[in-house]
Structure formats: structure tokens, C-alpha cells
Design a protein around this motif. Sequence first.
Motif, PDB file in Angstrom:
ATOM      1  N   ALA A 162       0.859  -1.181   0.000  1.00 45.42           N
ATOM      2  CA  ALA A 162       0.000   0.000   0.000  1.00 45.42           C
ATOM      3  C   ALA A 162       0.894   1.230   0.000  1.00 45.42           C
ATOM      4  O   ALA A 162       2.061   1.166   0.391  1.00 45.42           O
ATOM      5  CB  ALA A 162      -0.911   0.006   1.213  1.00 45.42           C
ATOM      6  N   PHE A 163       0.336   2.346  -0.467  1.00 42.76           N
ATOM      7  CA  PHE A 163       1.090   3.597  -0.360  1.00 42.76           C
ATOM      8  C   PHE A 163       0.165   4.728   0.048  1.00 42.76           C
ATOM      9  O   PHE A 163      -1.047   4.705  -0.208  1.00 42.76           O
ATOM     10  CB  PHE A 163       1.877   3.905  -1.635  1.00 42.76           C
ATOM     11  CG  PHE A 163       1.083   4.200  -2.879  1.00 42.76           C
ATOM     12  CD1 PHE A 163       0.803   5.501  -3.266  1.00 42.76           C
ATOM     13  CD2 PHE A 163       0.656   3.165  -3.694  1.00 42.76           C
ATOM     14  CE1 PHE A 163       0.109   5.775  -4.432  1.00 42.76           C
ATOM     15  CE2 PHE A 163      -0.039   3.423  -4.869  1.00 42.76           C
ATOM     16  CZ  PHE A 163      -0.317   4.734  -5.239  1.00 42.76           C
ATOM     17  N   ALA A 164       0.774   5.700   0.745  1.00 44.05           N
ATOM     18  CA  ALA A 164      -0.002   6.770   1.370  1.00 44.05           C
ATOM     19  C   ALA A 164       0.822   8.045   1.403  1.00 44.05           C
ATOM     20  O   ALA A 164       2.028   8.039   1.144  1.00 44.05           O
ATOM     21  CB  ALA A 164      -0.403   6.367   2.785  1.00 44.05           C
ATOM     22  N   SER A 165       0.149   9.151   1.755  1.00 42.50           N
ATOM     23  CA  SER A 165       0.806  10.455   1.784  1.00 42.50           C
ATOM     24  C   SER A 165      -0.045  11.426   2.581  1.00 42.50           C
ATOM     25  O   SER A 165      -1.256  11.238   2.729  1.00 42.50           O
ATOM     26  CB  SER A 165       0.981  10.960   0.341  1.00 42.50           C
ATOM     27  OG  SER A 165       1.609  12.222   0.293  1.00 42.50           O
ATOM     28  N   CYS A 166       0.587  12.452   3.116  1.00 41.61           N
ATOM     29  CA  CYS A 166      -0.093  13.664   3.589  1.00 41.61           C
ATOM     30  C   CYS A 166      -1.036  13.410   4.766  1.00 41.61           C
ATOM     31  O   CYS A 166      -2.256  13.302   4.610  1.00 41.61           O
ATOM     32  CB  CYS A 166      -0.854  14.334   2.444  1.00 41.61           C
ATOM     33  SG  CYS A 166       0.195  14.794   1.044  1.00 41.61           S
ATOM     34  N   ALA A 167      -0.446  13.355   5.946  1.00 39.78           N
ATOM     35  CA  ALA A 167      -1.218  13.134   7.171  1.00 39.78           C
ATOM     36  C   ALA A 167      -1.079  14.356   8.068  1.00 39.78           C
ATOM     37  O   ALA A 167      -0.085  14.504   8.778  1.00 39.78           O
ATOM     38  CB  ALA A 167      -0.722  11.881   7.890  1.00 39.78           C
ATOM     39  N   ASN A 168      -2.063  15.233   8.016  1.00 37.45           N
ATOM     40  CA  ASN A 168      -2.043  16.448   8.827  1.00 37.45           C
ATOM     41  C   ASN A 168      -2.801  16.200  10.126  1.00 37.45           C
ATOM     42  O   ASN A 168      -4.005  15.962  10.123  1.00 37.45           O
ATOM     43  CB  ASN A 168      -2.670  17.613   8.047  1.00 37.45           C
ATOM     44  CG  ASN A 168      -2.434  18.951   8.720  1.00 37.45           C
ATOM     45  OD1 ASN A 168      -2.532  19.077   9.936  1.00 37.45           O
ATOM     46  ND2 ASN A 168      -2.118  19.961   7.921  1.00 37.45           N
ATOM     47  N   TRP A 169      -2.074  16.248  11.234  1.00 39.65           N
ATOM     48  CA  TRP A 169      -2.635  15.968  12.552  1.00 39.65           C
ATOM     49  C   TRP A 169      -3.852  16.836  12.838  1.00 39.65           C
ATOM     50  O   TRP A 169      -4.861  16.355  13.379  1.00 39.65           O
ATOM     51  CB  TRP A 169      -1.540  16.224  13.599  1.00 39.65           C
ATOM     52  CG  TRP A 169      -1.932  16.044  15.023  1.00 39.65           C
ATOM     53  CD1 TRP A 169      -2.535  16.961  15.839  1.00 39.65           C
ATOM     54  CD2 TRP A 169      -1.726  14.876  15.814  1.00 39.65           C
ATOM     55  NE1 TRP A 169      -2.717  16.444  17.090  1.00 39.65           N
ATOM     56  CE2 TRP A 169      -2.225  15.161  17.107  1.00 39.65           C
ATOM     57  CE3 TRP A 169      -1.155  13.625  15.567  1.00 39.65           C
ATOM     58  CZ2 TRP A 169      -2.170  14.233  18.154  1.00 39.65           C
ATOM     59  CZ3 TRP A 169      -1.101  12.713  16.608  1.00 39.65           C
ATOM     60  CH2 TRP A 169      -1.610  13.012  17.878  1.00 39.65           C
ATOM     61  N   GLU A 170      -3.795  18.103  12.481  1.00 39.27           N
ATOM     62  CA  GLU A 170      -4.852  19.041  12.868  1.00 39.27           C
ATOM     63  C   GLU A 170      -6.114  18.881  12.042  1.00 39.27           C
ATOM     64  O   GLU A 170      -7.174  19.368  12.433  1.00 39.27           O
ATOM     65  CB  GLU A 170      -4.339  20.481  12.754  1.00 39.27           C
ATOM     66  CG  GLU A 170      -3.248  20.797  13.750  1.00 39.27           C
ATOM     67  CD  GLU A 170      -3.095  22.286  14.013  1.00 39.27           C
ATOM     68  OE1 GLU A 170      -2.711  22.630  15.139  1.00 39.27           O
ATOM     69  OE2 GLU A 170      -3.379  23.087  13.108  1.00 39.27           O
ATOM     70  N   GLN A 171      -6.039  18.202  10.903  1.00 34.58           N
ATOM     71  CA  GLN A 171      -7.185  18.162  10.002  1.00 34.58           C
ATOM     72  C   GLN A 171      -7.958  16.842  10.037  1.00 34.58           C
ATOM     73  O   GLN A 171      -8.922  16.693   9.289  1.00 34.58           O
ATOM     74  CB  GLN A 171      -6.724  18.469   8.574  1.00 34.58           C
ATOM     75  CG  GLN A 171      -6.249  19.907   8.433  1.00 34.58           C
ATOM     76  CD  GLN A 171      -5.859  20.284   7.030  1.00 34.58           C
ATOM     77  OE1 GLN A 171      -5.610  19.439   6.183  1.00 34.58           O
ATOM     78  NE2 GLN A 171      -5.784  21.584   6.762  1.00 34.58           N
ATOM     79  N   GLY A 172      -7.543  15.912  10.880  1.00 33.71           N
ATOM     80  CA  GLY A 172      -8.333  14.695  10.931  1.00 33.71           C
ATOM     81  C   GLY A 172      -7.676  13.575  11.711  1.00 33.71           C
ATOM     82  O   GLY A 172      -6.554  13.686  12.198  1.00 33.71           O
ATOM     83  N   HIS A 173      -8.417  12.483  11.809  1.00 32.88           N
ATOM     84  CA  HIS A 173      -7.966  11.276  12.492  1.00 32.88           C
ATOM     85  C   HIS A 173      -7.349  10.312  11.475  1.00 32.88           C
ATOM     86  O   HIS A 173      -7.784  10.235  10.327  1.00 32.88           O
ATOM     87  CB  HIS A 173      -9.138  10.613  13.216  1.00 32.88           C
ATOM     88  CG  HIS A 173      -9.718  11.469  14.296  1.00 32.88           C
ATOM     89  ND1 HIS A 173      -9.197  11.516  15.569  1.00 32.88           N
ATOM     90  CD2 HIS A 173     -10.762  12.343  14.281  1.00 32.88           C
ATOM     91  CE1 HIS A 173      -9.894  12.360  16.304  1.00 32.88           C
ATOM     92  NE2 HIS A 173     -10.855  12.885  15.548  1.00 32.88           N
ATOM     93  N   PHE A 174      -6.356   9.554  11.924  1.00 40.77           N
ATOM     94  CA  PHE A 174      -5.590   8.685  11.036  1.00 40.77           C
ATOM     95  C   PHE A 174      -6.256   7.317  10.862  1.00 40.77           C
ATOM     96  O   PHE A 174      -5.597   6.276  10.849  1.00 40.77           O
ATOM     97  CB  PHE A 174      -4.169   8.519  11.570  1.00 40.77           C
ATOM     98  CG  PHE A 174      -3.337   9.774  11.583  1.00 40.77           C
ATOM     99  CD1 PHE A 174      -3.721  10.907  10.865  1.00 40.77           C
ATOM    100  CD2 PHE A 174      -2.155   9.828  12.302  1.00 40.77           C
ATOM    101  CE1 PHE A 174      -2.940  12.064  10.867  1.00 40.77           C
ATOM    102  CE2 PHE A 174      -1.366  10.973  12.312  1.00 40.77           C
ATOM    103  CZ  PHE A 174      -1.762  12.093  11.601  1.00 40.77           C
ATOM    104  N   THR A 175      -7.556   7.319  10.713  1.00 47.28           N
ATOM    105  CA  THR A 175      -8.322   6.078  10.578  1.00 47.28           C
ATOM    106  C   THR A 175      -7.833   5.220   9.425  1.00 47.28           C
ATOM    107  O   THR A 175      -7.802   3.989   9.521  1.00 47.28           O
ATOM    108  CB  THR A 175      -9.810   6.413  10.373  1.00 47.28           C
ATOM    109  OG1 THR A 175     -10.233   7.356  11.359  1.00 47.28           O
ATOM    110  CG2 THR A 175     -10.664   5.157  10.455  1.00 47.28           C
ATOM    111  N   ALA A 176      -7.449   5.850   8.326  1.00 49.78           N
ATOM    112  CA  ALA A 176      -7.005   5.085   7.157  1.00 49.78           C
ATOM    113  C   ALA A 176      -5.775   4.252   7.476  1.00 49.78           C
ATOM    114  O   ALA A 176      -5.604   3.154   6.918  1.00 49.78           O
ATOM    115  CB  ALA A 176      -6.720   6.026   5.990  1.00 49.78           C
ATOM    116  N   TYR A 177      -4.909   4.733   8.351  1.00 49.19           N
ATOM    117  CA  TYR A 177      -3.746   3.934   8.743  1.00 49.19           C
ATOM    118  C   TYR A 177      -4.181   2.617   9.394  1.00 49.19           C
ATOM    119  O   TYR A 177      -3.586   1.566   9.162  1.00 49.19           O
ATOM    120  CB  TYR A 177      -2.870   4.717   9.716  1.00 49.19           C
ATOM    121  CG  TYR A 177      -1.988   5.779   9.119  1.00 49.19           C
ATOM    122  CD1 TYR A 177      -1.419   5.653   7.859  1.00 49.19           C
ATOM    123  CD2 TYR A 177      -1.677   6.929   9.854  1.00 49.19           C
ATOM    124  CE1 TYR A 177      -0.593   6.638   7.329  1.00 49.19           C
ATOM    125  CE2 TYR A 177      -0.844   7.917   9.339  1.00 49.19           C
ATOM    126  CZ  TYR A 177      -0.304   7.758   8.075  1.00 49.19           C
ATOM    127  OH  TYR A 177       0.525   8.736   7.562  1.00 49.19           O
TER     128      TYR A 177
END
Length: 531
Positions: A162-177
Motif C-alpha cells: 500500500a502507499f499513502a501520503s499527507c497526514a495532517n494531525w490538525e485536520q483529521g484522524h488517522f483512521t485510514a492507517y
Amino acid sequence: MTPPRTSSPNSLHRRGFLGIAGAAGAGAVLLGTGAAPVASAAPGRVPRDPFQLGVASGDPLPDGVVLWTRLAPKPLDEDGGMPRRPVAVHWEVALDERFRKVVRRGVEHAVPAEAHTVHADVRGLRPHHEYYYRFRAENVLSPVGRTRTAPAPGTSPTVDFAFASCANWEQGHFTAYRHMAEERPDVVFHLGDYLYEYAAGVNGKVRTHHGDEMNTLAEYRARHAQYKTDPDLRLLHATAPFVVTWDDHETDNNYADLSPENDDPGQGNDTTARFAARRRAAYQAYWEHMPLRRLRKPVDTALPLYRRLEYGATATFSVLDTRQYRTNQPYGDKWQVSGPDQWDPKATILGDEQHAWLERSLARSRSTWNVVPQQIYFANWDAVAGPDDGGYNDGWDGYRASRDRVLGYVEERRIDNFVVLTGDVHNNWTNDLRRDFERPETRVLGSEFVTTSITSGGDGSATHDPGQVYWDENPHTKYYSSRRGYVRCSVSKRQYTADYRVVDYVTRPGAPVRTDKSFVIEAGVPGVQDA
């Protein structure tokens, strides 16, 4: 002898490594999120729970992998809550999660100058095999991690990643992780913007960054630590090896080599010297907090991050760094402003050395698939109606001679099954790649899969339409979505399958995941097809 304490209950066998579908309770058990409060330690002693940032692995080889952890009982403190002395950290690797079949052991010394991080380069493992690992500092055991080595040369197993990008702490929860962890990929590619440098409250209200905008080593360390307190990110790190590369926000938005985003000294902004000090701090903290080998430890302002990973005869991954070596963006980095500077032959997004390395990597490959994980939008991105080329000047549009060199090499050397993986732009896109994007009748040379963000941009929307001008000006574009998520890939000798996995919201936790769109590339047949 007193049995070692553990930073979390070690009852993983009851429901398997991730529990039932990675349920929140099982993740808490794995990563110690329910551990007792940190107790005070005697002077010079390691405090009760030094493993609050979890464990990770990375850069798999057929016979080995890097194991990572950081001792930080008080993650947001300048020293992480650790005594100012080296600490011996023992590690072990086993075939089972209860460590009845230990196959490798060793010890590393976590030192204050490296934020008490550990980068254990384990060798002597079996190819394409699942292992479990853990650490011990004095009398405290870490959570257990799972990892997987790369396939042996010449073998052709199916590779799931899998590949991912762009995880801004202030803009949401890391549910996708967490959903990525539940799918237990062989490896995860993180394509940049692992964290964001902005000051508290600048980017959103879902959660709040700790501290001011990052500039110093202490500030970068604290921000990395804050992100790794997230249970979903820790769970993913503990489930699959990572291959990381950065984009801009790990240091400074839209920087280019030693030019910061704001590089006009007349306006009171950063000078090159000040930015060099900032980049030095950012690179040091990045290496400290990622599962990278010790040989990649930065020297001054340089950290050699581009590298090649072979997954048998199935896929060769040539991981790029499009940020550290580039010349400054043309036209002041303005959006959809085009002109001859985009074609400047002296402009480069990779630097000559990395360009030559990429060509050698593609030429040497004996794998079916030649995959290039990198950061920035690769295909032409024209949002201006009519003959104006438009373009995304922070992406490869701003360095058209560099892109033409890459695609020219692919075309002239007949590099088969060329696939580019991209992050950065906070939306899903799929593109066919041509050397001349203005001539849709020309040969397709490869494909680009662009992942959306983990959280950046908030929830997004349900639309699949970026606007008619995009479809009119970019006939190579096949798909668009503005939801959050990641891309799941399954690659065999015959076929490459990409599933765009999305969540419908990130501004509150717990969103389910679904496949929004799937594409297939048949080996030897350039271009994407609907699955």
C-alpha cells in the motif's frame, strides 16, 4: 531474577496479531495505549514505559530489515523524559509472536545525541517471510511488531503493498492507517508529508499541533513524537515494514534544496544560512524517527534518501527524492503559470546524480514491474483552457526537461511496465503517461497512480468530477476522487491491480473503508484498464 516488565499486555495470540479486524481494543493491547501512567524513575534509570512511541521496521531486504524504536517516556519533553546517558537496548526477532522460536538477537545503544533512537540492521533472515520482533531496555519490554522480508532474487511471488501520503494531525484522524494495518500488507510506501511543520492551530481544529512552527531540532523531534503518539499510526508501523521518502512538510512547505518557501531576504524571510540550519535539524529528526539504516544518517544538510529495493523478479522499486536536490521552482511557484522556464534544461527536480542513478536502476532491473515511488504529480496537470500548457510548478510540470529525460529514457530503452506512485495533492488521480501529453495519439509509456491524503484537506467530498477543463486538457487522466485514504496494490508477473481505498470522513474517528475504484495493468500492455 525478576521477570521483565512489559509496556503492554502480551496477549496477542488470543485473537491474532491485530485482534478481530483490528478492533480498537486489540490495538490498545498491542501498542500499550492502556498502559499505567508513567512512574518516576530513580536518577539515571529508564522510566517505567519508555516505548510510548511504539516500534517500527523498514527497508526490507531478502535477508534482513531495519528495526526501529525510540525511548521516550515523556514524548513531548525536549529529552523525551530520558536520562542523559546511553542505554543498551536489546532486540530479538522470532518466527512467532510469543517468541518461542527466536532466530536473531542483538543489542544497540540508544544515545542522547540521537534522541535515544534505535536503528537495528538485522540480517540473516529468510526471504519473503513473516517475523515478529521486540525490544528490551533495562527491565522493560516493548510492544511486539510484525515485519516481512523481501522475496529472494529470481522468485516471482505476488507482492501486496500500500502507499499513502499527507497526514495532517490538525485536520483529521488517522483512521485510514488502521485500515491499512488490518490488510497486513507486505510493505507500506509512505510518499511524504508524514507530518506538518505548522504552528498549533494554523491548519485545523480537529486536533492541535504541539508548539510553534518547527525550526529547531527540539521542535522537529517533539512534532515527530506527537505524531507517533497516534494509536492508528503506531499500529500500522507495528504491522508492516515502511519504505519512506519525504516531501516538503517534513521540513518547510514547497522548499527547494536550500531555498525555503519564503526566500526573499528583503521581506525579512529566511536566508539560505538560516534555512540550512533548519534543514539540518529537520533531516536529523527525520532520520531519528524513521526505520532507516544507520548509513543514511544525515551529514550536515544532506541525507541520501533515494534507493532501490528489489522484490524478486516481480517488482523493482526505485524510490526518489524530488525535494533535496531540485532547483527553485519557476515563476515563483505559481499555480498554472506556464512558459519557457518550465523547459529550462538547467532546471532539475532530481539533480544530475539522482537522474543518472534512476537510469541505472531502470536499466539493471530484471523484474516484471518497474515501480517508481515518489512525491510529486508526475503527469501533465493543465487546468487552463486552450493552448496554454498551465501546469503545477511545484510538480514535474515545473521541470519539464527533467520529466522528458525520464520518459525519453523509458521510451528509448524500452523499459517495460513502468509505474509511478505519487502523493502530495490530497486527491486520487490515475494517469496514463506519454512523452508528449499534448498529443493523445502518441504511445502510452506507463501509468501513474496518485494517492489522496490520509487527512490533509479534511473530509473531502463525494465528487468524482474535478471540472470539465481538467477532462478537456488532460486526456491522459482516467480517474479523480476527493475522499481521503490510500492505494492498495497487488502485483504479480502477469498483472498490477490498484484499489483506491477511501474513507468518507476523517474529522471524526471510526470511518469504514471501501474501494472507490480499481484499475488493472496487464504486463506488457501499457495503460490502465478498469478492473
